[in-house]
Write an enzyme that holds these catalytic residues in place. Structure first.
Site, PDB file in Angstrom:
ATOM      1  N   LYS A 167       0.759  -1.274   0.103  1.00  0.00           N
ATOM      2  CA  LYS A 167      -0.022   0.195  -0.141  1.00  0.00           C
ATOM      3  C   LYS A 167       1.059   1.288   0.123  1.00  0.00           C
ATOM      4  CE  LYS A 167      -3.916  -0.236   0.024  1.00  0.00           C
ATOM      5  NZ  LYS A 167      -4.828  -0.477  -1.029  1.00  0.00           N
ATOM      6  N   PHE A 224     -10.487   1.679  13.998  1.00  0.00           N
ATOM      7  CA  PHE A 224     -11.759   1.002  13.249  1.00  0.00           C
ATOM      8  C   PHE A 224     -12.352   2.267  12.817  1.00  0.00           C
ATOM      9  CE2 PHE A 224     -12.096  -3.245  14.659  1.00  0.00           C
ATOM     10  CZ  PHE A 224     -11.501  -3.625  15.827  1.00  0.00           C
TER      11      PHE A 224
END
Length: 305
Positions: A167, A224
């Site tokens: 990434k 999250f």
């Protein structure tokens, strides 16, 4: 509807984020060209074709991340391109072939196709917080990570964090190509995603969440964010054309009273994101597992939340 009469492209349209992105784009009136690896796989197409507006405004097309020019005809005529397609693996014995090459070459292939047409106004790339946080910088409860941070490829390789490496390299390649070719680029760096699945098969991040819900030990999960918030943020990143640079998307730190660091929410809030409560996101995730019969327990009657 803000997208009425506009055409956009979503790569990897059957994925976790992309499926929600396609759904929200259709709801806003956009015509969507969605690319898939295999148009003959019902697990990739049926849930997309069932979306409201799909019959009239969703066009599914086959394209290969590793094939140069594969996206040329797809992005032609599109105002926006959302590049979400990238392999997600947290364990691999062939990182170059399975993660790094598809992530980097795939991103460049999509951007190269965008550079050939005049219709594309902005490209939004789905990166990851993994391309932000993996470095040797000092972290602590008072440290705030924002979009100016980058993971260190050398550190990622030394620690064998192959997904983070893929990434990071893909994002760096994207910024370099965009700068050299005059592409208006926004990069999204979402944290670990929870939330309900639209696709019928279990994706990697949801599988890890399922293990967590079963009480299995998994690697520490930080930052999250709900998949619906991430998908909406992608659309806002395209529609708010004054926005520049990249955006870190994260609602919560790890479920602990001793966070390792904080994540800036300024860019996300500038998109109008009101993050979903973690408890709601987790509950909806588990309900999604139930609906798709991904069991936490041997007996379905033992489900609890």
């Amino acid at each position: 509807m803000s997208g009425e009469g506009k055409v956009v492209c979503v790569t990897g349209a059957s994925g976790y984020v992309a499926s929600w992105l396609v759904k929200l784009l259709l709801e806003r009136g956009y015509t969507v060209k969605g690319t898939l690896r295999n148009l003959n796989d019902p697990n990739q197409i049926l849930h997309l074709k069932a979306l409201n507006g799909a019959d009239e405004r969703l066009h599914l097309l086959q394209a290969d991340l590793l094939e140069d020019g594969s996206f040329d005809s797809v992005v032609d005529g599109c105002e926006g391109v959302f590049h979400t397609a990238s392999p997600v693996l947290f364990s691999t014995t062939h990182p170059q072939a399975e993660l790094i090459q598809p992530a980097v070459q795939g991103t460049l292939n999509v951007l190269r196709s965008c550079s050939k047409v005049t219709s594309v106004r902005r490209v939004v790339v789905t990166a990851s917080i993994a391309s932000v946080t993996f470095n040797k910088k000092t972290k602590g409860p008072d440290v705030v990570i924002d979009e100016t941070w980058f993971s260190d490829p050398v550190f990622c390789e030394e620690s064998q964090q192959w997904y983070a490496l893929s990434k990071t390299l893909a994002e760096r390649a994207a910024w370099k190509f965009a700068e050299e070719n005059g592409i208006d680029l926004v990069v999204m760096n979402p944290g670990f995603m929870s939330g309900p699945m639209l696709q019928p098969t279990l994706n990697v991040t949801s599988a890890i969440f399922l293990d967590l819900a079963k009480g299995k030990e998994v690697f520490p999960l930080y930052h999250f964010v709900d998949v619906r918030d991430v998908s909406y943020a992608h659309i806002m990143a395209f529609e708010i054309l004054r926005l520049a640079a990249d955006t870190v998307l994260s609602k919560d730190n790890k479920c602990t009273e001793d966070p390792t660091h904080e994540v800036s929410k300024k860019k996300a809030e500038s998109l109008g994101i009101n993050f979903m409560a973690m408890e709601v996101s987790f509950k909806d995730t588990v309900e999604s597992f139930k609906e798709k019969t991904f069991s936490l327990y041997k007996n379905q009657s033992e489900w609890q939340m």
